[in-house]
Design a protein around this motif. Structure first.
Motif, PDB file in Angstrom:
ATOM      1  N   ALA A  27       0.831  -1.211   0.000  1.00 47.36           N
ATOM      2  CA  ALA A  27       0.000   0.000   0.000  1.00 47.36           C
ATOM      3  C   ALA A  27       0.864   1.259   0.000  1.00 47.36           C
ATOM      4  CB  ALA A  27      -0.926  -0.001   1.213  1.00 47.36           C
ATOM      5  N   VAL A  28       1.955   1.244   0.742  1.00 49.27           N
ATOM      6  CA  VAL A  28       2.862   2.395   0.774  1.00 49.27           C
ATOM      7  C   VAL A  28       3.487   2.601  -0.602  1.00 49.27           C
ATOM      8  CG1 VAL A  28       5.050   3.232   1.720  1.00 49.27           C
ATOM      9  CG2 VAL A  28       3.336   2.268   3.243  1.00 49.27           C
ATOM     10  N   GLN A  29       3.949   1.523  -1.219  1.00 50.08           N
ATOM     11  CA  GLN A  29       4.556   1.630  -2.554  1.00 50.08           C
ATOM     12  C   GLN A  29       3.557   2.155  -3.580  1.00 50.08           C
ATOM     13  OE1 GLN A  29       7.614   1.494  -3.565  1.00 50.08           O
ATOM     14  NE2 GLN A  29       8.395   0.951  -1.555  1.00 50.08           N
ATOM     15  N   GLU A  30       2.320   1.659  -3.537  1.00 44.19           N
ATOM     16  CA  GLU A  30       1.289   2.129  -4.465  1.00 44.19           C
ATOM     17  C   GLU A  30       1.017   3.611  -4.275  1.00 44.19           C
ATOM     18  OE1 GLU A  30      -2.211  -0.198  -3.990  1.00 44.19           O
ATOM     19  OE2 GLU A  30      -1.213  -2.067  -4.529  1.00 44.19           O
ATOM     20  N   SER A  31       0.934   4.024  -3.032  1.00 47.09           N
ATOM     21  CA  SER A  31       0.662   5.429  -2.739  1.00 47.09           C
ATOM     22  C   SER A  31       1.786   6.325  -3.261  1.00 47.09           C
ATOM     23  CB  SER A  31       0.482   5.620  -1.234  1.00 47.09           C
ATOM     24  OG  SER A  31       0.120   6.932  -0.935  1.00 47.09           O
ATOM     25  N   LEU A  32       3.037   5.909  -3.060  1.00 46.20           N
ATOM     26  CA  LEU A  32       4.170   6.697  -3.546  1.00 46.20           C
ATOM     27  C   LEU A  32       4.226   6.704  -5.067  1.00 46.20           C
ATOM     28  CD1 LEU A  32       6.928   5.677  -0.971  1.00 46.20           C
ATOM     29  CD2 LEU A  32       5.631   7.810  -1.074  1.00 46.20           C
ATOM     30  N   GLN A  33       3.878   5.590  -5.696  1.00 50.89           N
ATOM     31  CA  GLN A  33       3.866   5.546  -7.158  1.00 50.89           C
ATOM     32  C   GLN A  33       2.773   6.433  -7.728  1.00 50.89           C
ATOM     33  OE1 GLN A  33       3.566   1.394  -8.112  1.00 50.89           O
ATOM     34  NE2 GLN A  33       5.730   0.995  -7.685  1.00 50.89           N
ATOM     35  N   ASP A  34       1.626   6.497  -7.051  1.00 53.28           N
ATOM     36  CA  ASP A  34       0.533   7.359  -7.506  1.00 53.28           C
ATOM     37  C   ASP A  34       0.932   8.829  -7.475  1.00 53.28           C
ATOM     38  OD1 ASP A  34      -1.024   5.149  -7.893  1.00 53.28           O
ATOM     39  OD2 ASP A  34      -2.256   5.444  -6.093  1.00 53.28           O
ATOM     40  N   LEU A  35       1.733   9.220  -6.478  1.00 54.24           N
ATOM     41  CA  LEU A  35       2.140  10.620  -6.338  1.00 54.24           C
ATOM     42  C   LEU A  35       3.254  11.006  -7.299  1.00 54.24           C
ATOM     43  CD1 LEU A  35       2.035  10.930  -2.468  1.00 54.24           C
ATOM     44  CD2 LEU A  35       0.507  12.036  -4.101  1.00 54.24           C
ATOM     45  N   ARG A  36       4.029  10.039  -7.790  1.00 48.25           N
ATOM     46  CA  ARG A  36       5.134  10.282  -8.719  1.00 48.25           C
ATOM     47  C   ARG A  36       6.025  11.426  -8.223  1.00 48.25           C
ATOM     48  NH1 ARG A  36       0.844  10.338 -12.602  1.00 48.25           N
ATOM     49  NH2 ARG A  36       1.394  12.457 -13.119  1.00 48.25           N
ATOM     50  N   LEU A  37       6.618  11.224  -7.064  1.00 46.97           N
ATOM     51  CA  LEU A  37       7.483  12.243  -6.467  1.00 46.97           C
ATOM     52  C   LEU A  37       8.735  12.454  -7.311  1.00 46.97           C
ATOM     53  CD1 LEU A  37       7.236  11.131  -2.754  1.00 46.97           C
ATOM     54  CD2 LEU A  37       6.066  13.039  -3.830  1.00 46.97           C
ATOM     55  N   VAL A  38       9.211  13.698  -7.347  1.00 45.30           N
ATOM     56  CA  VAL A  38      10.423  14.018  -8.099  1.00 45.30           C
ATOM     57  C   VAL A  38      11.641  13.427  -7.396  1.00 45.30           C
ATOM     58  CG1 VAL A  38      11.874  15.903  -8.916  1.00 45.30           C
ATOM     59  CG2 VAL A  38       9.387  16.074  -9.098  1.00 45.30           C
ATOM     60  N   ARG A  39      11.745  13.633  -6.091  1.00 43.35           N
ATOM     61  CA  ARG A  39      12.837  13.047  -5.303  1.00 43.35           C
ATOM     62  C   ARG A  39      12.336  11.791  -4.613  1.00 43.35           C
ATOM     63  NH1 ARG A  39      14.610  17.396  -1.331  1.00 43.35           N
ATOM     64  NH2 ARG A  39      15.505  15.580  -0.339  1.00 43.35           N
ATOM     65  N   ALA A  40      13.112  10.740  -4.686  1.00 47.30           N
ATOM     66  CA  ALA A  40      12.702   9.454  -4.119  1.00 47.30           C
ATOM     67  C   ALA A  40      12.578   9.526  -2.601  1.00 47.30           C
ATOM     68  CB  ALA A  40      13.706   8.376  -4.496  1.00 47.30           C
ATOM     69  N   VAL A  41      11.631   8.769  -2.085  1.00 46.09           N
ATOM     70  CA  VAL A  41      11.418   8.634  -0.646  1.00 46.09           C
ATOM     71  C   VAL A  41      11.619   7.171  -0.296  1.00 46.09           C
ATOM     72  CG1 VAL A  41       9.699   8.773   1.184  1.00 46.09           C
ATOM     73  CG2 VAL A  41       9.807  10.566  -0.530  1.00 46.09           C
ATOM     74  N   ARG A  42      12.401   6.922   0.761  1.00 47.21           N
ATOM     75  CA  ARG A  42      12.650   5.553   1.204  1.00 47.21           C
ATOM     76  C   ARG A  42      11.659   5.200   2.320  1.00 47.21           C
ATOM     77  NH1 ARG A  42      18.659   6.636   2.730  1.00 47.21           N
ATOM     78  NH2 ARG A  42      17.345   7.420   4.359  1.00 47.21           N
ATOM     79  N   PRO A  43      10.732   4.305   2.036  1.00 52.98           N
ATOM     80  CA  PRO A  43       9.760   3.943   3.069  1.00 52.98           C
ATOM     81  C   PRO A  43      10.295   2.893   4.035  1.00 52.98           C
ATOM     82  CG  PRO A  43       9.206   2.852   1.026  1.00 52.98           C
ATOM     83  CD  PRO A  43      10.407   3.728   0.746  1.00 52.98           C
ATOM     84  N   ARG A  44       9.867   2.989   5.278  1.00 43.53           N
ATOM     85  CA  ARG A  44      10.178   1.995   6.309  1.00 43.53           C
ATOM     86  C   ARG A  44       8.850   1.652   6.983  1.00 43.53           C
ATOM     87  NH1 ARG A  44      13.665   4.201  10.889  1.00 43.53           N
ATOM     88  NH2 ARG A  44      15.287   4.068   9.329  1.00 43.53           N
ATOM     89  N   VAL A  45       8.478   0.390   6.926  1.00 39.53           N
ATOM     90  CA  VAL A  45       7.217  -0.060   7.519  1.00 39.53           C
ATOM     91  C   VAL A  45       7.528  -0.967   8.702  1.00 39.53           C
ATOM     92  CG1 VAL A  45       5.074  -1.329   7.119  1.00 39.53           C
ATOM     93  CG2 VAL A  45       6.049   0.069   5.290  1.00 39.53           C
ATOM     94  N   ARG A  46       6.942  -0.634   9.839  1.00 34.05           N
ATOM     95  CA  ARG A  46       7.092  -1.449  11.047  1.00 34.05           C
ATOM     96  C   ARG A  46       5.715  -1.867  11.520  1.00 34.05           C
ATOM     97  NH1 ARG A  46      10.918   2.751  14.213  1.00 34.05           N
ATOM     98  NH2 ARG A  46      12.817   2.427  13.016  1.00 34.05           N
ATOM     99  N   VAL A  47       5.572  -3.135  11.842  1.00 37.39           N
ATOM    100  CA  VAL A  47       4.302  -3.644  12.322  1.00 37.39           C
ATOM    101  C   VAL A  47       4.504  -4.203  13.721  1.00 37.39           C
ATOM    102  CG1 VAL A  47       2.432  -5.282  11.948  1.00 37.39           C
ATOM    103  CG2 VAL A  47       3.548  -4.202   9.995  1.00 37.39           C
ATOM    104  N   THR A  48       3.674  -3.772  14.657  1.00 37.84           N
ATOM    105  CA  THR A  48       3.715  -4.292  16.011  1.00 37.84           C
ATOM    106  C   THR A  48       2.362  -4.898  16.346  1.00 37.84           C
ATOM    107  OG1 THR A  48       3.127  -2.130  16.933  1.00 37.84           O
ATOM    108  CG2 THR A  48       5.458  -2.670  16.844  1.00 37.84           C
ATOM    109  N   ARG A  49       2.410  -5.952  17.088  1.00 37.26           N
ATOM    110  CA  ARG A  49       1.168  -6.639  17.481  1.00 37.26           C
ATOM    111  C   ARG A  49       0.636  -6.010  18.762  1.00 37.26           C
ATOM    112  NH1 ARG A  49      -0.411 -10.658  20.763  1.00 37.26           N
ATOM    113  NH2 ARG A  49      -2.164 -11.927  20.051  1.00 37.26           N
ATOM    114  N   THR A  50      -0.658  -5.710  18.760  1.00 40.54           N
ATOM    115  CA  THR A  50      -1.304  -5.167  19.966  1.00 40.54           C
ATOM    116  C   THR A  50      -2.029  -6.297  20.657  1.00 40.54           C
ATOM    117  OG1 THR A  50      -3.285  -4.590  18.696  1.00 40.54           O
ATOM    118  CG2 THR A  50      -1.615  -2.883  18.974  1.00 40.54           C
ATOM    119  N   ARG A  51      -2.327  -6.084  21.905  1.00 38.08           N
ATOM    120  CA  ARG A  51      -3.002  -7.138  22.683  1.00 38.08           C
ATOM    121  C   ARG A  51      -4.430  -6.809  22.905  1.00 38.08           C
ATOM    122  NH1 ARG A  51       2.136  -7.955  26.543  1.00 38.08           N
ATOM    123  NH2 ARG A  51       3.407  -8.492  24.816  1.00 38.08           N
TER     124      ARG A  51
END
Length: 122
Positions: free
Chosen positions: A98-122
């Protein structure tokens, strides 16, 4: 003794002033990012906060996502996802897509490096 103290204070103040001038000369991160790179004349820009919000909105629609925080600092987009699902690998994979799709849709001039972290909640 008084002259030595005065000279020491003056030296410290000069050093602080030089540091302040150097900090003022170093450019900070731009408030907006150029987007929609194409052949159409003109330039489209998006605020860093709005870019992070756009990505957050798209990631929130994924099944198994309880909450999302996102921020853009310089060229690093950090997306923190909270999920109650036991196996967070599928949530992470879907969030990264989803992050990659969103960045591709925006077609940014300067690249952005995404970092995705997932934590489990209780």
């Amino acid at each position: 003794m008084d002259a030595a103290v005065t000279v020491a204070i003056a030296i410290v103040l000069i050093a602080v002033g030089l540091v302040a001038v150097l900090v003022a000369l170093v450019p900070g991160d731009a408030a907006h990012r150029a987007a929609m790179a194409d052949d159409v004349p003109g330039q489209t820009a998006i605020a860093r906060h709005d870019l992070a919000r756009q990505v957050k909105s798209r990631v929130q629609r994924i099944d198994g996502v309880q909450g999302v925080r996102s921020s853009l600092r310089r060229s690093r987009l950090t997306v923190e996802v909270r999920s109650p699902v036991d196996d967070t690998s599928t949530v992470k994979r879907d969030a990264q897509a989803a992050v990659q799709e969103s960045l591709q849709d925006l077609r940014l001039v300067r690249a952005v490096r995404p970092r995705v972290r997932v934590t489990r909640t209780r």
